[in-house]
Design a protein around this motif. Structure first.
Motif, PDB file in Angstrom:
ATOM      1  N   LEU A  49       1.351  -2.978  -4.096  1.00  0.00           N
ATOM      2  CA  LEU A  49       1.423  -2.388  -2.911  1.00  0.00           C
ATOM      3  C   LEU A  49       0.665  -0.641  -3.313  1.00  0.00           C
ATOM      4  O   LEU A  49       1.605  -0.176  -4.597  1.00  0.00           O
ATOM      5  CB  LEU A  49       2.700  -2.127  -2.341  1.00  0.00           C
ATOM      6  N   ARG A  50      -0.531  -0.381  -2.522  1.00  0.00           N
ATOM      7  CA  ARG A  50      -0.770   1.292  -3.014  1.00  0.00           C
ATOM      8  C   ARG A  50      -0.243   2.324  -1.430  1.00  0.00           C
ATOM      9  O   ARG A  50      -1.035   1.821  -0.894  1.00  0.00           O
ATOM     10  CB  ARG A  50      -2.154   1.066  -3.020  1.00  0.00           C
ATOM     11  N   GLN A  51       0.518   3.685  -1.897  1.00  0.00           N
ATOM     12  CA  GLN A  51       1.045   3.966  -0.755  1.00  0.00           C
ATOM     13  C   GLN A  51      -0.115   5.026  -0.623  1.00  0.00           C
ATOM     14  O   GLN A  51      -0.604   5.697  -1.223  1.00  0.00           O
ATOM     15  CB  GLN A  51       2.435   4.701  -1.352  1.00  0.00           C
ATOM     16  N   LYS A  52      -0.281   5.294   0.825  1.00  0.00           N
ATOM     17  CA  LYS A  52      -1.370   6.740   1.003  1.00  0.00           C
ATOM     18  C   LYS A  52      -1.267   7.176   2.438  1.00  0.00           C
ATOM     19  O   LYS A  52       0.326   6.764   2.872  1.00  0.00           O
ATOM     20  CB  LYS A  52      -2.930   6.285   1.172  1.00  0.00           C
ATOM     21  N   ARG A  53      -1.620   7.927   3.318  1.00  0.00           N
ATOM     22  CA  ARG A  53      -1.754   8.113   5.228  1.00  0.00           C
ATOM     23  C   ARG A  53      -2.936   8.133   5.446  1.00  0.00           C
ATOM     24  O   ARG A  53      -3.693   7.850   5.012  1.00  0.00           O
ATOM     25  CB  ARG A  53      -1.069   9.289   4.755  1.00  0.00           C
ATOM     26  N   ASP A  54      -2.560   7.365   6.543  1.00  0.00           N
ATOM     27  CA  ASP A  54      -4.095   7.013   7.227  1.00  0.00           C
ATOM     28  C   ASP A  54      -3.989   8.589   8.433  1.00  0.00           C
ATOM     29  O   ASP A  54      -3.234   9.683   8.196  1.00  0.00           O
ATOM     30  CB  ASP A  54      -3.766   5.533   8.088  1.00  0.00           C
ATOM     31  N   PRO A  55      -5.119   9.000   9.104  1.00  0.00           N
ATOM     32  CA  PRO A  55      -5.619   9.850   9.726  1.00  0.00           C
ATOM     33  C   PRO A  55      -4.186  10.486  10.297  1.00  0.00           C
ATOM     34  O   PRO A  55      -4.460  11.297  10.788  1.00  0.00           O
ATOM     35  CB  PRO A  55      -6.473   9.204  10.548  1.00  0.00           C
ATOM     36  N   HIS A  56      -3.584   9.195  11.659  1.00  0.00           N
ATOM     37  CA  HIS A  56      -2.748  10.042  12.405  1.00  0.00           C
ATOM     38  C   HIS A  56      -1.194  11.080  11.518  1.00  0.00           C
ATOM     39  O   HIS A  56      -0.194  11.307  11.475  1.00  0.00           O
ATOM     40  CB  HIS A  56      -1.917   8.676  13.047  1.00  0.00           C
ATOM     41  N   GLY A  57      -1.469  10.390  10.063  1.00  0.00           N
ATOM     42  CA  GLY A  57       0.060  10.471   9.375  1.00  0.00           C
ATOM     43  C   GLY A  57       0.696  10.347   8.973  1.00  0.00           C
ATOM     44  O   GLY A  57       1.478  10.411   8.054  1.00  0.00           O
ATOM     45  N   ASN A  58       0.339   8.863   9.842  1.00  0.00           N
ATOM     46  CA  ASN A  58       1.727   7.536   8.940  1.00  0.00           C
ATOM     47  C   ASN A  58       1.377   7.475   7.333  1.00  0.00           C
ATOM     48  O   ASN A  58       0.346   7.603   6.849  1.00  0.00           O
ATOM     49  CB  ASN A  58       1.431   6.826   9.946  1.00  0.00           C
ATOM     50  N   ILE A  59       2.942   6.978   6.419  1.00  0.00           N
ATOM     51  CA  ILE A  59       2.738   6.737   5.660  1.00  0.00           C
ATOM     52  C   ILE A  59       2.441   4.895   6.180  1.00  0.00           C
ATOM     53  O   ILE A  59       2.951   4.010   6.713  1.00  0.00           O
ATOM     54  CB  ILE A  59       4.485   6.239   4.877  1.00  0.00           C
ATOM     55  N   THR A  60       1.269   4.904   4.994  1.00  0.00           N
ATOM     56  CA  THR A  60       0.823   2.631   5.107  1.00  0.00           C
ATOM     57  C   THR A  60       1.109   2.597   3.641  1.00  0.00           C
ATOM     58  O   THR A  60       0.946   3.053   2.546  1.00  0.00           O
ATOM     59  CB  THR A  60      -0.582   3.511   5.791  1.00  0.00           C
ATOM     60  N   HIS A  61       0.942   1.041   3.347  1.00  0.00           N
ATOM     61  CA  HIS A  61       0.534   0.655   2.180  1.00  0.00           C
ATOM     62  C   HIS A  61      -0.587  -0.747   2.033  1.00  0.00           C
ATOM     63  O   HIS A  61      -0.406  -0.916   3.386  1.00  0.00           O
ATOM     64  CB  HIS A  61       1.992   0.528   1.712  1.00  0.00           C
ATOM     65  N   MET A  62      -1.239  -0.035   0.798  1.00  0.00           N
ATOM     66  CA  MET A  62      -2.087  -1.345   1.470  1.00  0.00           C
ATOM     67  C   MET A  62      -1.845  -2.570   0.383  1.00  0.00           C
ATOM     68  O   MET A  62      -1.571  -2.621  -1.215  1.00  0.00           O
ATOM     69  CB  MET A  62      -3.218  -1.111   0.764  1.00  0.00           C
TER      70      MET A  62
END
Length: 286
Positions: A49-62
């Protein structure tokens, strides 16, 4: 409210896929009126699981799973404390200008009928907030909440013409109607602790946010005809469902696939002293 959330997605395959990759939008964040006490994403197998932010600012996990099992279970769960801020959304990480949300997408394209419907709804209103509330009432009054009549590819125009749909469709219609009147609006995915006790659902909830001059973003739930309050856990935003969906991805191998989702919430009221303190901080609002 102190809300417990459990969102579980189960994939079943004919054979274990060689690789599964999913972009997860399952994690809430702290902002005024929403405090994440505890949160985790768990799987029934080894995964990355790799956490980041998407263009809308949402917390995402790949999510990456090599040699996935025939049954893959992804569980997001935790505790979130929410305060009633009368719909005002303040303190979230904003990465885009509100004007970005005047753009339309395939699922929120307003046609002439929607534009006329929206113009009629706000014709007698002068303040930006009154216009947003008028659109909320109009969408709530026009649409009948009915499951099984739409799917994730149904557009706002299609749902509007049919006059029925689920929370996703009503939120798409609200966004389309608002944007047709030059009101920035965005789609929101999250969870709702329902007052009627129906808190074991087959999907998470959806609502919308409109940009109101001098107030900022205000949350409206056209499926219930109200502004979001302390029963709502906000997860992700986007132009439409596709940009705020809990998960989207691909896989290699596995044959036929089925998917089942359960979204369960429970909650209790915060102590009176906590409610008062948090309220003072937030006001100054398929």
């Amino acid at each position: 409210m102190r809300i417990n959330v459990k969102h579980e997605t189960t994939y079943r395959y004919d054979a274990g896929p060689r690789r599964v990759m999913q972009l997860l939008r399952l994690t809430p964040e702290d902002f005024e009126g929403q405090n994440v006490v505890d949160w985790s994403i768990d799987l029934n197998c080894d995964a990355k699981l790799r956490q980041k932010r998407d263009p809308h600012g949402n917390i995402t996990h790949m999510l990456t799973v090599d040699h996935a099992p025939e049954e893959l279970v992804i569980t997001a769960s935790g505790i979130v404390e929410c305060d009633d801020s009368a719909g005002l959304v303040r303190g979230v990480r904003e990465t885009l200008s509100p004007l970005t949300y005047l753009q339309v997408s395939e699922l929120t394209q307003p046609n002439a009928a929607i534009a006329e419907f929206a113009a009629d709804a706000i014709a007698s209103k002068t303040s930006p907030l009154d216009k947003a509330h008028a659109l909320l009432a109009a969408v709530y009054g026009h649409m009948k909440f009915e499951t099984g009549t739409t799917n994730v590819t149904t557009s706002a125009a299609e749902a509007f013409a049919n006059g029925n749909g689920v929370c996703q469709d009503l939120s798409h219609l609200f966004c389309a109607a608002a944007r047709s009147q030059d009101i920035p609006a965005r789609y929101v995915s999250g969870h709702l602790f329902r007052r009627d006790g129906e808190n074991n659902q087959e999907a998470s909830h959806a609502w919308a946010e409109a940009w109101v001059q001098d107030l900022g973003w205000v949350a409206f739930d056209p499926a219930h005809g109200i502004s979001a309050d302390d029963h709502y856990v906000r997860i992700a935003v986007g132009m439409d469902y596709r940009q705020a969906a809990p998960m989207v991805g691909t896989r290699m191998g596995g044959g036929m696939e089925t998917m089942a989702v359960t979204a369960t919430t429970s909650g209790r009221a915060l102590r009176q002293s906590q409610n008062q303190t948090m309220g003072d901080m937030s006001q100054s609002q398929q």
